[in-house]
Scaffold this active site. Structure first.
Site, PDB file in Angstrom:
ATOM      1  N   GLU A 155      21.626 -83.658 -56.064  1.00  0.00           N
ATOM      2  CA  GLU A 155      22.926 -84.003 -55.488  1.00  0.00           C
ATOM      3  C   GLU A 155      23.983 -83.923 -56.598  1.00  0.00           C
ATOM      4  OE1 GLU A 155      23.683 -88.174 -54.226  1.00  0.00           O
ATOM      5  OE2 GLU A 155      24.451 -87.249 -52.405  1.00  0.00           O
ATOM      6  N   GLU A 212      21.379 -96.638 -47.712  1.00  0.00           N
ATOM      7  CA  GLU A 212      22.016 -95.363 -47.327  1.00  0.00           C
ATOM      8  C   GLU A 212      22.261 -94.621 -48.632  1.00  0.00           C
ATOM      9  OE1 GLU A 212      24.483 -92.678 -47.034  1.00  0.00           O
ATOM     10  OE2 GLU A 212      26.014 -94.031 -46.200  1.00  0.00           O
ATOM     11  N   LYS A 238      29.568-106.703 -52.831  1.00  0.00           N
ATOM     12  CA  LYS A 238      29.994-106.217 -54.150  1.00  0.00           C
ATOM     13  C   LYS A 238      30.487-104.783 -54.035  1.00  0.00           C
ATOM     14  CE  LYS A 238      28.185-104.141 -57.677  1.00  0.00           C
ATOM     15  NZ  LYS A 238      29.371-103.360 -58.074  1.00  0.00           N
ATOM     16  N   GLY A 264      18.955 -97.157 -55.372  1.00  0.00           N
ATOM     17  CA  GLY A 264      18.260 -97.610 -54.161  1.00  0.00           C
ATOM     18  C   GLY A 264      16.832 -98.030 -54.477  1.00  0.00           C
ATOM     19  N   CYS A 288      27.985 -88.306 -49.323  1.00  0.00           N
ATOM     20  CA  CYS A 288      26.521 -88.264 -49.348  1.00  0.00           C
ATOM     21  C   CYS A 288      26.009 -87.188 -48.394  1.00  0.00           C
ATOM     22  CB  CYS A 288      25.949 -89.629 -49.012  1.00  0.00           C
ATOM     23  SG  CYS A 288      26.803 -90.417 -47.657  1.00  0.00           S
TER      24      CYS A 288
HETATM   25  P1  NAI Z   1      25.359 -96.184 -58.087  1.00  0.00           P
HETATM   26  O1  NAI Z   1      24.260 -96.121 -57.106  1.00  0.00           O
HETATM   27  O2  NAI Z   1      25.040 -96.560 -59.482  1.00  0.00           O
HETATM   28  O3  NAI Z   1      26.496 -97.217 -57.582  1.00  0.00           O
HETATM   29  C1  NAI Z   1      26.648 -97.664 -56.255  1.00  0.00           C
HETATM   30  C2  NAI Z   1      26.775 -99.182 -56.252  1.00  0.00           C
HETATM   31  O4  NAI Z   1      25.591 -99.760 -56.791  1.00  0.00           O
HETATM   32  C3  NAI Z   1      27.921 -99.725 -57.105  1.00  0.00           C
HETATM   33  O5  NAI Z   1      28.488-100.854 -56.462  1.00  0.00           O
HETATM   34  C4  NAI Z   1      27.214-100.154 -58.378  1.00  0.00           C
HETATM   35  O6  NAI Z   1      27.881-101.168 -59.075  1.00  0.00           O
HETATM   36  C5  NAI Z   1      25.899-100.673 -57.826  1.00  0.00           C
HETATM   37  N1  NAI Z   1      24.791-100.691 -58.779  1.00  0.00           N
HETATM   38  C6  NAI Z   1      24.573 -99.855 -59.829  1.00  0.00           C
HETATM   39  N2  NAI Z   1      23.437-100.209 -60.479  1.00  0.00           N
HETATM   40  C7  NAI Z   1      22.918-101.272 -59.819  1.00  0.00           C
HETATM   41  C8  NAI Z   1      21.749-102.074 -59.998  1.00  0.00           C
HETATM   42  N3  NAI Z   1      20.891-101.850 -60.990  1.00  0.00           N
HETATM   43  N4  NAI Z   1      21.522-103.081 -59.115  1.00  0.00           N
HETATM   44  C9  NAI Z   1      22.379-103.314 -58.096  1.00  0.00           C
HETATM   45  N5  NAI Z   1      23.506-102.606 -57.905  1.00  0.00           N
HETATM   46  C10 NAI Z   1      23.770-101.586 -58.740  1.00  0.00           C
HETATM   47  O7  NAI Z   1      26.101 -94.790 -58.047  1.00  0.00           O
HETATM   48  P2  NAI Z   1      27.032 -94.145 -59.196  1.00  0.00           P
HETATM   49  O8  NAI Z   1      26.425 -94.373 -60.526  1.00  0.00           O
HETATM   50  O9  NAI Z   1      28.408 -94.621 -59.002  1.00  0.00           O
HETATM   51  O10 NAI Z   1      26.959 -92.611 -58.823  1.00  0.00           O
HETATM   52  C11 NAI Z   1      25.857 -91.819 -59.251  1.00  0.00           C
HETATM   53  C12 NAI Z   1      25.444 -90.838 -58.194  1.00  0.00           C
HETATM   54  O11 NAI Z   1      25.024 -91.562 -57.042  1.00  0.00           O
HETATM   55  C13 NAI Z   1      26.539 -89.935 -57.675  1.00  0.00           C
HETATM   56  O12 NAI Z   1      26.734 -88.826 -58.491  1.00  0.00           O
HETATM   57  C14 NAI Z   1      25.994 -89.568 -56.333  1.00  0.00           C
HETATM   58  O13 NAI Z   1      25.055 -88.531 -56.487  1.00  0.00           O
HETATM   59  C15 NAI Z   1      25.271 -90.818 -55.877  1.00  0.00           C
HETATM   60  N6  NAI Z   1      26.098 -91.620 -54.973  1.00  0.00           N
HETATM   61  C16 NAI Z   1      25.810 -91.622 -53.643  1.00  0.00           C
HETATM   62  C17 NAI Z   1      26.609 -92.307 -52.761  1.00  0.00           C
HETATM   63  C18 NAI Z   1      26.338 -92.331 -51.308  1.00  0.00           C
HETATM   64  O14 NAI Z   1      27.272 -92.488 -50.526  1.00  0.00           O
HETATM   65  N7  NAI Z   1      25.108 -92.246 -50.865  1.00  0.00           N
HETATM   66  C19 NAI Z   1      27.817 -93.000 -53.192  1.00  0.00           C
HETATM   67  C20 NAI Z   1      28.002 -93.011 -54.619  1.00  0.00           C
HETATM   68  C21 NAI Z   1      27.169 -92.321 -55.453  1.00  0.00           C
END
Ligand code: NAI
Ligand code: MG
Length: 502
Positions: free
Chosen positions: A405, A274, A199, A257, A308
């Site tokens: 972050e 990650e 996804k 996570g 990240c």
């Molecule tokens: P997010 O963690 O919500 O999204 C990442 C993925 O998880 C997307 O595919 C999203 O659809 C999915 N997701 C969201 N909620 C979920 C759930 N309950 N169950 C399963 N999958 C789910 O990250 P978001 O909201 O886009 O960004 C928020 C913050 O997260 C950013 O400001 C940043 O600090 C951090 N982040 C860290 C990343 C990394 O590379 N470690 C990448 C993106 C965001």
């Protein structure tokens, strides 16, 4: 703001790709969501709709997982010779390179990153990951074991371990490197002989869909790779909790996570994560500042700070402090902002309105808490989600901008006196442990400090260097497990011991 006149004109395949609603990939066929619904995908440089994709939900998750289950339990992929599997992986890498320009344009259009970065880094790194992994397909090995069982002193055994694919894997990825994150996840999971439901993030689904077609073109059998476009709560959550999924691999926020771990706990699926970071980047007085200053700027401003591993807490030894603060501010001011598809742009917009609000919220909170904005600190232009590269000083360890972050082009710069335990304590004083940077010409110090930093990657006199062979991942709340290198294969393999009396 750069004008539209300078833009890269989208190639015919890209125009064609975004011209019709894109479907999900389930069981080797492109299909609408069961509900028939779609959602809009945006260009973050001008906030316009660029494409529509299937809005997949629980019913689609059920179908995709069933397809992956069937492909794992009965299909050819886990049973194919490792050499044949490796050749398909290699071919995927080749097809990525053959379609480099199309993928780079899609990535720049959807994510907002400069086209030169997509062409020079994202797409070639994605191809290289598949080429690297292709070689591992034939090198996944167990051991033969020498047993000394004390209660059967006269018996002899032939005992060995086998590495077997873990099964059906759910992979959920973010939007900061949409194609590369898909490659980091798909390369190893396919090499191991697993089947997958991937996804991509709702903000940036396009390049993963294009990659999936390239995987089919390379000869991946139906059902081995399924791609669902959808939102986190309605698609990601049921996928992570699905009883027929054996393992979840997630990249994204630490907050989600933790939700993934809870969702997986019901039936104790395996999980790797990650997650976020707040990485220290340390400049010692003995560093070559002509290298360290642009290095520290790139550590935070690369990919608009949406990394990240971004070097977001910059520690500078007292004697060099003024020069580094001035140097990094000058570098920040000189960065040309504009749409990723303008080849002149060095920094594009943040990926979405949500991220724009989040990052500008942090900038406000920094000001309220008393940090000094040396440069940047606000929106750039009137349309698109552009934020000026920002340098803050006068921050304290308690401030939100220092602790959390930000995931935007914002660095906090702090002085330190001595290279001592207190410096190491401050560098490690975060819930995260993803990466760290160190700039010094003293090799002994470099090794000693690198050993003490609680981070999955330590870059010395460089930053943001990635390679398919080099493991990447987090200590502490930055995650579980590693991406890339041979290490990542552990995420997708079970170890079976076979013990035979002979
Ligand atoms: P997010 O963690 O919500 O999204 C990442 C993925 O998880 C997307 O595919 C999203 O659809 C999915 N997701 C969201 N909620 C979920 C759930 N309950 N169950 C399963 N999958 C789910 O990250 P978001 O909201 O886009 O960004 C928020 C913050 O997260 C950013 O400001 C940043 O600090 C951090 N982040 C860290 C990343 C990394 O590379 N470690 C990448 C993106 C965001
Ligand atoms: Mg989220």
């Amino acid at each position: 703001m750069n004008t539209a006149v300078d833009m890269v004109s989208l190639s015919a395949p890209v125009k064609n790709f975004v011209s019709k609603p894109r479907q999900a990939l389930i069981d080797g066929r492109w299909q609408d969501a069961r509900s028939g619904e779609t959602f809009d995908v945006f260009n973050p440089a001008n906030e316009s709709v660029i494409a529509r994709v299937a809005d997949c939900k629980r019913a689609d998750v059920d179908l995709a997982v069933a397809a992956a289950r069937k492909a794992f339990d009965k299909g050819p992929w886990p049973r194919m010779s490792p050499s044949a599997r490796g050749r398909i992986l290699w071919k995927i890498g080749d097809l990525i390179l053959e379609n480099l320009e199309e993928l780079a344009q899609l990535e720049s259009l959807n994510n907002g990153k400069p086209i030169a970065v997509a062409r020079g880094a994202d797409v070639p790194l994605a191809a290289d990951l598949f080429h690297y992994m292709a070689g591992w397909a034939t090198k996944i090995e167990g051991n033969s074991l020498s047993l000394s069982v004390p209660y059967t002193p006269d018996a002899q055994y032939h005992a060995y371990t086998r590495k077997e694919p873990i099964g059906v894997v759910a992979q959920i990825i973010p939007w900061n490197f949409p194609l590369l994150m898909a490659a980091w996840k798909l390369g190893p999971v396919l090499t191991a002989g697993c089947t997958v439901v991937l996804k991509p993030a709702e903000e940036t689904p396009l390049s993963a869909l294009r990659l999936a077609q390239l995987c089919l073109d390379a000869g991946l059998p139906p059902g081995v790779l399924n791609v669902l476009t959808g939102f986190g709560e309605t698609c990601g959550a049921p996928l992570a909790a699905h009883s027929q999924v054996d393992k979840v691999a997630f990249t994204g926020s630490t907050e989600v996570g933790k939700l993934i771990v809870k969702a997986a706990a019901n039936d104790l699926k395996k999980v790797t994560l990650e997650l976020g970071g707040k990485s220290p980047n340390i400049v010692l007085d003995d560093a070559d500042l002509d290298v360290a200053i642009p290095g520290a700027a790139s550590a935070i401003f690369f990919n608009h700070g949406q990394c990240c591993c971004a070097g977001s807490r910059l520690f500078v030894q007292e004697k060099s402090y003024d020069r580094v603060l001035e140097g990094i501010s000058k570098a920040a001011r000189s960065i040309r902002l504009g749409p990723g598809l303008n080849p002149q742009s060095e920094m594009g917009p943040l990926v979405s309105k949500t991220q724009f609000d989040r990052v500008t919220g942090f900038l406000r909170s920094g000001k309220e808490e008393g940090a000094r904005t040396v440069c940047g600190g606000k929106r750039y232009g009137e349309t698109g989600y552009f934020v000026e590269p920002t340098v803050l000083d006068g921050t304290s360890d308690k401030m939100r901008v220092y602790q959390e972050e930000i995931f935007g082009p914002v660095v906090t710069v702090m002085p330190f006196k001595e290279v001592d335990d207190e410096l190491i304590r401050r560098a490690n004083d975060t819930v995260y442990g993803l990466a760290a940077g160190l700039w010094t010409s003293n090799i002994k110090r470099a090794h000693r400090i690198a050993n003490q930093l609680r981070a999955g990657t330590v870059w010395v006199n460089c930053y943001n260097i990635f390679d398919a062979s080099m493991p990447f991942g987090g200590y502490k709340q930055s995650g579980w497990g590693r991406e890339m290198g041979s290490e990542v294969l552990k995420n997708y393999l079970e170890t079976k011991s076979v013990c035979m009396s002979i």
